[in-house]
Every structure is written in structure tokens, then in C-alpha cells.
Design an enzyme around this catalytic site. Structure first.
Site, PDB file in Angstrom:
ATOM      1  N   GLY A  39       0.713  -1.190   0.013  1.00 51.84           N
ATOM      2  CA  GLY A  39       0.132   0.076  -0.249  1.00 51.84           C
ATOM      3  C   GLY A  39       0.838   1.149  -0.056  1.00 51.84           C
ATOM      4  N   GLY A  41       0.227   5.535   0.583  1.00 53.03           N
ATOM      5  CA  GLY A  41      -0.552   6.600   1.052  1.00 53.03           C
ATOM      6  C   GLY A  41       0.076   7.992   0.785  1.00 53.03           C
ATOM      7  N   GLY A  42      -0.533   9.024   1.498  1.00 52.19           N
ATOM      8  CA  GLY A  42       0.001  10.259   1.478  1.00 52.19           C
ATOM      9  C   GLY A  42       1.363  10.640   2.124  1.00 52.19           C
ATOM     10  N   LYS A  60       5.071   0.547   7.872  1.00 46.78           N
ATOM     11  CA  LYS A  60       4.693   1.730   7.351  1.00 46.78           C
ATOM     12  C   LYS A  60       6.196   2.761   7.422  1.00 46.78           C
ATOM     13  CE  LYS A  60       1.731   5.774   7.394  1.00 46.78           C
ATOM     14  NZ  LYS A  60       0.769   6.379   7.764  1.00 46.78           N
ATOM     15  N   ASP A 157      -9.517  11.466   8.404  1.00 39.67           N
ATOM     16  CA  ASP A 157      -9.379  11.048   7.099  1.00 39.67           C
ATOM     17  C   ASP A 157     -10.046   9.906   7.010  1.00 39.67           C
ATOM     18  OD1 ASP A 157      -8.573  11.130   4.369  1.00 39.67           O
ATOM     19  OD2 ASP A 157      -6.582  10.417   4.681  1.00 39.67           O
TER      20      ASP A 157
END
Length: 363
Positions: A39, A41-42, A60, A157
Site C-alpha cells: 500500500g 498513502g499520502g 509503514k 481522514d
């Protein structure tokens, strides 16, 4: 040093957060092999990792090395270290040795709710009971963040891409990089607007005042996605259908709800439930935050709808015609395409004066 200082002030949370070495995480991801990316993301990239004890985790790694990223990392650790909820992704460990922040989470192996709704490989999985349960679980997680955490937490979010699904399609709310802890004596925070287009609370966009009701609005969009199977915004559609929320609310007001539902959802047994969820979504999407329900109320309503689904005798006097009347009678200032004076926000208003919905779930 900042993170250690923050954790040291939270004795209840620091005990649940351990520290990994950089070498351990490098080995777990085969030196952050791109083939293990699951994945992006921002604020970072997520890798699938294999620990020495054969446990699978999600790691992450921040994209950029700057002060803002460090603050995001610290914020996410602080937020997640105090959370323990079955429908929220659990933070297992973190790494403090590298310039690039690293967080280690439990591995959730069945993709995101966005994938479930929008990827062609999942197109045949149109199961209303599963969608209603996922919505109820996610609402319960957000209610916990707002009401039961030691310090209230605004996620900031909420979207289908941030709701993960495990092998049994159990919902796990994730990605707390943009979240904010709310001091107990405050109800709103003045912040730089952050979030995802299509899910952003228009009141928050206008005022920069973040409240728990901003999460409620975003969750309303998620409910509409679950009902329609459509993405929040589509540039390739006709103008009046580009914004999912505007199209949905207009259809609801004009008594055309069943026309916008995803094909395969509706059957003779679930009309009542679907109507009630649609009305709840419209409440969440009200323009004024103070007129929206709280996440606790949303979670209670969804639990009540599921309870009625399991035990229809509980609510035997409720009928589809009554709900259709309430839908038709709802008065609101829905955005009309020709009205250019309020075309940025007015469309998000909804069933503003719609109130009298009979509920037997404790509200």
C-alpha cells in the site's frame, strides 16, 4: 527524543509499544523490497514484513525526511499507543533508529473496503448483510475514538481506503497519521485542512475548525458508497452525477433511492434496512455539523438496524410505506445544478428538517 518524551508522559500507553531495531525491519522486508509493497498513502509506503518468529506484519515507512513527517510519525504513535479496539488496526512496534520513521502494525490480509467495493475482482460480492456489518463495526470504532478513548481522537481522514478487511471481512479502521487528539475541555480544533477530496466535511473546509462531526460527515460518504457501490467523485460522469453525495441526496429527496442503489443489493427482505441506512447517511451529510448525529448515535442506529434484521419481530410495526413517507416528506435545501450562487457547498446540505424517524434501538 520527542517520541520518548511523549511516551514517558503516558504510562498507560507506553507499555504497549515496543521498539524494533532498524536491522530487524530491514531483514523483515528483504531490505524494503518493492515486491513486498502492499500500500501507498499520502505519508508513507506500507510493506509486508516477515519477523524472525514467522509473524507477518505491516511496516509503514515515511516517504519524506522532514520535520513535518517526524511530527506525523510521533502523532501516529501517540494516537495508536493508547487504542485497544478489535475494529482498529493495532500498532505493535516502532523503530526509532532511522531518520525515516517506521511503524509496525498487525497485518490485515484482505485489502481495503475501497477494493471490496470498486475493484472488478470483487464486483460479484454484493452482500448487503456484510456491508451493513462492516458499516456497524467501523462506526463502533469511530465512536470509541470519539467517546471512549482516554483522550478523544478525531481520525480526520475517514474513507473506504482507510478501512481494512481481514480474512472474515471484519473491519479495521487504519491510518492515523492525520489524526488529532482533542483536549477534554475542547470541542473543536483550528487546523490546516487535511483529508481526501470527496470525503471532506464542507464546514471544516470553510472554517478550518475540526470537530468530531467532521468524521461523521466523512462516514456519511462511506455509507453512501456502501449503498451505491460508486466512488465519491467521478469526472467522467454527467455533471449532475459527478458528486456522489449530491446525486444521492437529490435522489433521496425525489423518492428515487432504489434507482441509485448498487444492482444486486436490494431484495424483498431488506428494503426497510436500506431505507433506514440511507436516511442515516443523509443525517451524517447535513451541512451544519451541529445538526449531524454523533458517532455514538450513528453506531447505535446501525446496531439497532442489524438487531432488527436478526430479530424482525422486535420492530414488527415498522413498514416500508412509513419510511417512504418520511423520505418523501423530508424538506431540505439540496443543491440544484443551475444555482451557481452556492454551488460549492450547498449541495452537501440534506434533509435538513427531516427528524421524525421511529427508532427502537435505544436512542
Amino acid at each position: 527524543m520527542i517520541l520518548k518524551q511523549q511516551l514517558s508522559t503516558r504510562e498507560d500507553s507506553s507499555a504497549s509499544t515496543t521498539i524494533f531495531s532498524a536491522e530487524q525491519l530491514k531483514k523483515a522486508t528483504n531490505n524494503f523490497d518493492e515486491n513486498l509493497i502492499i500500500g501507498k498513502g499520502g505519508f508513507g509506503t506500507v510493506f509486508k514484513g516477515y519477523l524472525s518468529n514467522n509473524k507477518i506484519v505491516a511496516i509503514k515507512k515515511s516517504k519524506i525526511i522532514d520535520q513535518a513527517q517526524v511530527e506525523q510519525f510521533i502523532n501516529e504513535v501517540i494516537v495508536l499507543s493508547q487504542i485497544n479496539h478489535r475494529n482498529i488496526v493495532k500498532l505493535l512496534d516502532c523503530c526509532l533508529e532511522t531518520e525515516v520513521p517506521l511503524l509496525v502494525y498487525e497485518f490485515v490480509n484482505n485489502g481495503t473496503l475501497f477494493d471490496y467495493l470498486h475493484k472488478e475482482s470483487h464486483a460479484t460480492k454484493v452482500c448487503w448483510k456484510t456491508r451493513l456489518r462492516i458499516a456497524t463495526e467501523a462506526a463502533g470504532a469511530l465512536s470509541y475514538l470519539h467517546s471512549a478513548a482516554s483522550i478523544p481522537i478525531i481520525h480526520r481522514d475517514i474513507k473506504t481506503a482507510n478501512i481494512l478487511l481481514d480474512e472474515n471481512y471484519i473491519a479495521k479502521v487504519s491510518d492515523f497519521g492525520a489524526s488529532r487528539l482533542v483536549p477534554l475541555d475542547q470541542t473543536e480544533l483550528a487546523t490546516m485542512v487535511q483529508g481526501t477530496f470527496g470525503y471532506l466535511d464542507p464546514e471544516y473546509m470553510q472554517t478550518s475548525h475540526l470537530t468530531e462531526k467532521s468524521d461523521v460527515y466523512s462516514f456519511g460518504v462511506v455509507l453512501v458508497e456502501l449503498l451505491t457501490g460508486e466512488k465519491p467523485f467521478s469526472f467522467n460522469k454527467d455533471e449532475e452525477k459527478r458528486s456522489l453525495t449530491i446525486h444521492f441526496l437529490c435522489s433521496l429527496k425525489e423518492d428515487r433511492l432504489f434507482e441509485v442503489l448498487q444492482i444486486g443489493i436490494l431484495d424483498e427482505h431488506n428494503k426497510q434496512e436500506i431505507m433506514e441506512v440511507a436516511i442515516l447517511a443523509a443525517k451524517c451529510l447535513r451541512l451544519r455539523g451541529e445538526e449531524r448525529p454523533s458517532m455514538k448515535e450513528v453506531a447505535m442506529e446501525l446496531e439497532g438496524i442489524r438487531l432488527t434484521e436478526k430479530h424482525p419481530w422486535i420492530n414488527i410495526d415498522k413498514n416500508v410505506e412509513e419510511t417512504r413517507y418520511l423520505l418523501h416528506d423530508a424538506s431540505s435545501s439540496i443543491y440544484e445544478p443551475g444555482d451557481s450562487s452556492n454551488n460549492q457547498y450547498a449541495g452537501y446540505d440534506s434533509i435538513r428538517d427531516h427528524v421524525l424517524i421511529t427508532l427502537d434501538d435505544g436512542r
